[in-house]
Design a protein around this motif. Structure first.
Motif, PDB file in Angstrom:
ATOM      1  N   LYS A 188       0.850  -1.187   0.000  1.00  0.00           N
ATOM      2  CA  LYS A 188       0.000   0.000   0.000  1.00  0.00           C
ATOM      3  C   LYS A 188       0.885   1.236   0.000  1.00  0.00           C
ATOM      4  CE  LYS A 188      -3.235   2.545   2.974  1.00  0.00           C
ATOM      5  NZ  LYS A 188      -3.985   2.535   4.241  1.00  0.00           N
ATOM      6  N   TYR A 190       0.555   5.327   0.132  1.00  0.00           N
ATOM      7  CA  TYR A 190      -0.563   6.172   0.550  1.00  0.00           C
ATOM      8  C   TYR A 190      -0.105   7.518   1.113  1.00  0.00           C
ATOM      9  CZ  TYR A 190       0.631   4.774   5.344  1.00  0.00           C
ATOM     10  OH  TYR A 190       1.286   4.560   6.537  1.00  0.00           O
ATOM     11  N   TRP A 194      -5.084   9.682  -0.349  1.00  0.00           N
ATOM     12  CA  TRP A 194      -5.291   8.643  -1.363  1.00  0.00           C
ATOM     13  C   TRP A 194      -4.401   7.436  -1.089  1.00  0.00           C
ATOM     14  CZ3 TRP A 194      -0.603   7.764  -3.456  1.00  0.00           C
ATOM     15  CH2 TRP A 194       0.286   8.837  -3.587  1.00  0.00           C
ATOM     16  N   GLN A 195      -4.720   6.346  -1.792  1.00  0.00           N
ATOM     17  CA  GLN A 195      -3.959   5.115  -1.629  1.00  0.00           C
ATOM     18  C   GLN A 195      -3.842   4.378  -2.958  1.00  0.00           C
ATOM     19  OE1 GLN A 195      -6.153   2.188   0.807  1.00  0.00           O
ATOM     20  NE2 GLN A 195      -7.964   3.480   0.507  1.00  0.00           N
ATOM     21  N   GLU A 216      -7.787   0.435   7.863  1.00  0.00           N
ATOM     22  CA  GLU A 216      -6.670   0.415   6.920  1.00  0.00           C
ATOM     23  C   GLU A 216      -6.983   1.104   5.613  1.00  0.00           C
ATOM     24  OE1 GLU A 216      -3.107   0.314   6.054  1.00  0.00           O
ATOM     25  OE2 GLU A 216      -3.523  -1.040   7.727  1.00  0.00           O
ATOM     26  N   PHE A 217      -8.230   1.038   5.137  1.00  0.00           N
ATOM     27  CA  PHE A 217      -8.520   1.462   3.762  1.00  0.00           C
ATOM     28  C   PHE A 217      -9.518   2.599   3.610  1.00  0.00           C
ATOM     29  CE2 PHE A 217      -7.479  -3.163   3.372  1.00  0.00           C
ATOM     30  CZ  PHE A 217      -6.254  -2.991   2.749  1.00  0.00           C
ATOM     31  N   GLN A 220      -8.824   6.800   2.962  1.00  0.00           N
ATOM     32  CA  GLN A 220      -8.261   7.401   1.755  1.00  0.00           C
ATOM     33  C   GLN A 220      -8.984   6.885   0.510  1.00  0.00           C
ATOM     34  OE1 GLN A 220      -5.965   5.051   3.279  1.00  0.00           O
ATOM     35  NE2 GLN A 220      -4.711   6.324   4.593  1.00  0.00           N
ATOM     36  N   LEU A 222      -9.259   5.257  -3.095  1.00  0.00           N
ATOM     37  CA  LEU A 222      -8.471   4.304  -3.857  1.00  0.00           C
ATOM     38  C   LEU A 222      -8.290   4.857  -5.268  1.00  0.00           C
ATOM     39  CD1 LEU A 222      -7.055   1.572  -4.090  1.00  0.00           C
ATOM     40  CD2 LEU A 222      -9.241   0.585  -4.793  1.00  0.00           C
TER      41      LEU A 222
END
Length: 343
Positions: A188, A190, A194-195, A216-217, A220, A222
């Motif tokens: 990842k 990031y 954003w990621q 974790e996601f 941000q 994707l």
């Protein structure tokens, strides 16, 4: 500014990461595969005249991910190019390495690679840090805003590899044992906004472990993600990908070349495009969307004729303000054209 380039290396992976830090352009490499007797990663390093490489990551010990590394390391030694980190997922013991590859060619190349890495680290001092990915190397700061995090493999995947637990699908080239996919990195990159997710040949079970993970996601957007294992159906996890809502032209990239496994699968392509992702492949070289994918087209998209014409690098640039742009790339010429130009 950060750019991500998926090099066209046929059925394999080679990724270049470039970013700015203190008004200096830095570069990182994930995998390095030979293609048509050429080394696209090495060509990129030469053309850019880099004198340092911030990191090199071998995602897992499969031939289509490491076949070009020895050439790259030889060039770095000859030109005194410093490699700050060389990270990998493989214990450097004969049985461990042999279990990843079937053929003598791949086993020899991998053994030579790790021998070279140790030499460049201990003696020649070109590699400043090298080693097995562990808790000390899972978080890397690229600059004050951009970070790289290694989500997998963990102890669970290392144990699965050692225990020879079967993978989801056995769709490898002649050189590789499928079980080494347990060692694949899940990366990842990031910022706070954003990621980017880079999945190499990561197993479906690994992605399922990260499903519904807002910590974790979810914080941000994707912007960009890689479909694992060249878009294979067996490595595709709807449970993982459904947690992401495409926005700002979110992209899915598939590194793929001519193969007999029907990579990428129709199911994978249809899923991503139906969710609103823009899908690109290094073989096709153009954005595929739900409005342009039909059954007849799917049968023809990855034909040899179209692949020879369209295949190209896929490169993205992400601005500091958070805009992602697909850069126009020149299709790679075939061997005959390249030889003609050199003459």
């Amino acid at each position: 500014m950060l750019s991500v380039t998926f090099k066209n290396v046929g059925q394999g992976d080679s990724i270049i990461i470039e970013w700015e830090d203190n008004q200096k352009t830095k570069v990182g490499i994930i995998d390095c595969n030979l293609f048509n007797h050429q080394n696209p990663i090495l060509d990129h390093i030469k053309a850019s005249n880099y004198q340092e490489i911030d990191f090199i990551i071998l995602s897992h010990p499969h031939y289509d991910h490491f076949s070009g590394f020895n050439q790259l390391l030889d060039y770095c030694l000859a030109h005194r190019i410093i490699i700050h980190k060389f990270l990998h997922t493989s214990q450097q013991t004969p049985d461990y390495l042999k279990a990843a590859n079937k053929t003598f060619i791949a086993q020899r190349e991998l053994a030579t690679l790790f021998k070279n890495v140790r030499q460049l680290w201990k003696v020649d001092k070109i590699i400043l840090q090298q080693g097995y990915i562990d808790d000390m190397t899972r978080d890397l700061a690229l600059n004050t805003d951009i970070y790289l995090k290694i989500l997998a493999p963990t102890t669970l995947e290392f144990d699965s590899y050692i225990s020879n637990i079967n993978v989801t699908s056995n769709e490898e080239n002649i050189h590789s044992n499928a079980n080494a996919n347990w060692l694949s990195t899940f990366l990842k990159i990031y910022t706070s906004e954003w990621q980017i997710l880079l999945t190499s040949d990561v197993e479906k079970k690994v992605l399922n472990r990260w499903k519904n993970n807002p910590t974790e996601f979810a914080s941000q957007q994707l912007f960009l993600a890689q479909s694992p294992h060249h878009g294979a159906k067996g490595n595709h996890s709807k449970a993982f990908w459904k947690q992401f809502i495409p926005s700002n032209g979110s992209k899915i990239v598939i590194s793929v070349g001519e193969n007999s496994y029907q990579h990428p699968s129709k199911e994978t392509l249809k899923y991503f495009t139906s969710k609103g992702f823009q899908v690109l492949t290094t073989q096709e070289g153009e954005i595929l969307s739900s409005s342009t994918i039909h059954t007849s087209q799917l049968l023809d998209i990855f034909s040899k004729k179209r692949a020879a014409i369209q295949a190209k690098d896929v490169c993205f640039k992400i601005s500091q303000s958070g805009e992602i742009n697909l850069l126009s790339q020149t299709p790679q010429k075939n061997n005959h054209e390249n030889r003609h130009q050199r003459l």
